[in-house]
Design a protein around this motif. Structure first.
Motif, PDB file in Angstrom:
ATOM      1  N   UNK A 104      13.000 -31.731  33.095  1.00  0.00           N
ATOM      2  CA  UNK A 104      12.665 -32.601  34.080  1.00  0.00           C
ATOM      3  C   UNK A 104      11.716 -33.563  33.463  1.00  0.00           C
ATOM      4  N   UNK A 105      12.146 -34.799  33.089  1.00  0.00           N
ATOM      5  CA  UNK A 105      11.424 -35.921  32.100  1.00  0.00           C
ATOM      6  C   UNK A 105      10.865 -35.069  30.817  1.00  0.00           C
ATOM      7  N   UNK A 136      13.904 -26.950  35.013  1.00  0.00           N
ATOM      8  CA  UNK A 136      12.632 -27.420  34.838  1.00  0.00           C
ATOM      9  C   UNK A 136      11.810 -26.964  35.942  1.00  0.00           C
ATOM     10  N   UNK A 137      10.694 -26.393  35.910  1.00  0.00           N
ATOM     11  CA  UNK A 137       9.970 -25.703  36.801  1.00  0.00           C
ATOM     12  C   UNK A 137       9.648 -26.940  37.938  1.00  0.00           C
ATOM     13  N   UNK A 138       8.883 -27.823  37.550  1.00  0.00           N
ATOM     14  CA  UNK A 138       8.534 -29.011  38.651  1.00  0.00           C
ATOM     15  C   UNK A 138       9.827 -29.781  39.374  1.00  0.00           C
ATOM     16  N   UNK A 139      11.082 -29.690  38.612  1.00  0.00           N
ATOM     17  CA  UNK A 139      12.356 -30.246  39.168  1.00  0.00           C
ATOM     18  C   UNK A 139      12.796 -29.447  39.987  1.00  0.00           C
ATOM     19  N   UNK A 140      12.725 -28.031  39.943  1.00  0.00           N
ATOM     20  CA  UNK A 140      13.567 -27.146  40.988  1.00  0.00           C
ATOM     21  C   UNK A 140      12.263 -27.274  42.094  1.00  0.00           C
ATOM     22  N   UNK A 181      15.863 -18.150  44.318  1.00  0.00           N
ATOM     23  CA  UNK A 181      16.485 -18.887  43.510  1.00  0.00           C
ATOM     24  C   UNK A 181      16.038 -18.537  42.115  1.00  0.00           C
ATOM     25  N   UNK A 182      15.012 -18.860  41.866  1.00  0.00           N
ATOM     26  CA  UNK A 182      14.018 -18.863  40.393  1.00  0.00           C
ATOM     27  C   UNK A 182      12.857 -18.253  40.610  1.00  0.00           C
ATOM     28  N   UNK A 183      12.740 -16.982  40.868  1.00  0.00           N
ATOM     29  CA  UNK A 183      11.199 -16.448  41.198  1.00  0.00           C
ATOM     30  C   UNK A 183      10.148 -16.525  40.242  1.00  0.00           C
ATOM     31  N   UNK A 184      10.386 -16.912  39.047  1.00  0.00           N
ATOM     32  CA  UNK A 184       9.156 -16.931  37.986  1.00  0.00           C
ATOM     33  C   UNK A 184       8.482 -18.278  37.996  1.00  0.00           C
ATOM     34  N   UNK A 185       9.315 -19.330  38.296  1.00  0.00           N
ATOM     35  CA  UNK A 185       8.887 -20.705  38.305  1.00  0.00           C
ATOM     36  C   UNK A 185       7.826 -20.898  39.504  1.00  0.00           C
ATOM     37  N   UNK A 186       6.448 -21.236  39.091  1.00  0.00           N
ATOM     38  CA  UNK A 186       5.514 -21.137  40.272  1.00  0.00           C
ATOM     39  C   UNK A 186       5.825 -22.320  40.977  1.00  0.00           C
ATOM     40  N   UNK A 187       6.147 -23.312  40.541  1.00  0.00           N
ATOM     41  CA  UNK A 187       6.476 -24.663  41.259  1.00  0.00           C
ATOM     42  C   UNK A 187       7.240 -24.660  42.455  1.00  0.00           C
TER      43      UNK A 187
END
Length: 415
Positions: free
Chosen positions: A194-195, A49-53, A98-104
């Motif tokens: 994430x939720x 989940x982008x916000x979670x990471x 670790x996860x480059x796509x997730x903008x968060x």
């Protein structure tokens, strides 16, 4: 419901995450004590989940610095602002890999880098009398800790906002749509973990308050690509395992399908909407989400089904004009050749947990041959296929005759 939280912080130095690789059969929390462990948890998808990471990355920085400030003697990197910057800046860059796509994730590390850089510059430009280098470094570390904790708490706050205003915002957008999803409607749902942001629009579920609205939609959730040679499986099949767990826990009726069944579903069932999350949304509304989202969007457009993206504003990257600028992460080839889960019929270990196994479902050489597996984690759905983008601050719809959104305008009007 506490067991379903992705991240637990019992104190400022201790972080626990639920190991999503073991769900839904085992609920196990893993302690994250170092930045390297946080990187591994994000990279290996123990947390998703982008916000979670973004939250975990920030909290791992806060934990590291908090322990350093309390240590006796203090580590060398707290000897001066310059040494602190030399230590922390590479750590922030490392976490993004670790996860480059997730903008968060990138947004969180950039915020911390900005606090660090501005504080170091301010110290260098400070006129006499100057505080000692060590005291300045500690003060800067405390500023970073405070910002990191703020980032870590924003995800929960945004989700509570979804509960309070998400349904109203979605309803405002839906009134402008040809088909209007209601509580009783069939909705194909692809959730984050994430939720479960996009699911919350329809369940109105607040874990911290233990409240559910009395009427729930009938939810169609997606398993992941069916394991055939034409449609490689997703290694962790997260939506099947995690969304199923939440829906089952909340007693929400649902039907599970496989990716390859989406077209058949749309042909034979009256669907009102497809609801997805997002790992990154470009300024024009092009949206990167888990692989297979684009397929569903194309099929939804063919069948004139509303396609709605639900994500926090932190997932909107206004620095990128369109989807061509979104970096797409490719996972290790072997992951596409493996599936994991509990043995069936079930077998139990000494602790009473179901015994789990990981199995190879392809010829062994497939995952080891260069070019043998095409395994991107994300695809990009063009804005023209998206009906509305719902955030905790605004609902974006396209102007008449336009193929893209104007998210910069939406953001400015929401301020």
């Amino acid at each position: 419901m506490d067991a379903l939280k992705s991240i637990r912080t019992l104190d400022q130095d201790k972080i626990d995450i639920v190991n999503q690789l073991l769900l839904p059969h085992i609920i196990e929390y893993v302690q994250i004590e170092t930045i390297e462990q946080a990187h591994d948890a994000i990279r290996s998808m123990k947390i998703r989940g982008a916000p979670a990471i973004g939250s975990l990355a920030s909290l791992s920085i806060a934990s590291t610095l908090s322990s350093a400030v309390k240590a006796t003697p203090r580590p060398d990197f707290l000897a001066s602002p310059a040494s602190l910057e030399a230590y922390i800046a590479p750590k922030l860059e490392y976490l993004v890999t670790a996860r480059p796509t997730a903008v968060n994730l990138g947004a969180a590390t950039r915020r911390l880098a900005k606090v660090l850089s501005q504080a170091v510059t301010a110290h260098q430009q400070q006129s006499e009398p100057r505080v000692s280098d060590t005291d300045a470094a500690v003060a800067i570390a405390n500023d970073i800790i405070a910002e990191a904790k703020l980032i870590g708490g924003e995800d929960k706050a945004q989700n509570i906002t979804y509960v309070q205003v998400g349904w109203r915002l979605a309803a405002q957008a839906h009134r402008r749509l040809e088909k209007v999803p209601k509580c009783s409607d069939r909705v194909q749902h692809w959730a984050t973990e994430r939720h479960w942001d996009s699911l919350r629009i329809y369940t109105n579920k607040d874990f911290s308050r233990g409240h559910i609205t009395p009427k729930q939609p009938h939810t169609i959730k997606d398993l992941g690509s069916y394991p055939t040679i034409r449609s490689l499986p997703r290694y962790n099949i997260h939506t099947c395992r995690l969304t199923s767990l939440e829906l089952h826990t909340l007693s929400i009726p649902s039907t599970m399908i496989c990716d390859t069944m989406v077209g058949s579903l749309f042909q034979h069932k009256s669907m009102h909407a497809v609801v997805v999350g997002a790992d990154r949304i470009a300024r024009n509304g092009d949206t990167a989400n888990k692989i297979g989202t684009y397929n569903a969007a194309v099929l939804a457009a063919r069948h004139k089904i509303a396609f709605i993206v639900v994500a926090p504003t932190s997932s909107v990257d206004l620095s990128i004009a369109d989807g061509s600028g979104i970096p797409i992460e490719h996972r290790p080839p072997l992951e596409a050749c493996l599936v994991r889960g509990a043995l069936h019929p079930p077998s139990y270990d000494a602790a009473g947990h179901k015994v789990q196994a990981q199995v190879l479902i392809t010829p062994g050489a497939v995952g080891e041959t260069e070019g043998g597996v095409y395994n991107p984690s994300f695809d990009v759905t063009p804005a023209e296929l998206i009906t509305a983008i719902v955030t905790e601050k605004y609902v974006a719809v396209k102007r008449e005759g336009e193929a893209s959104f104007e998210l910069l305008r939406e953001a400015e009007e929401a301020e």
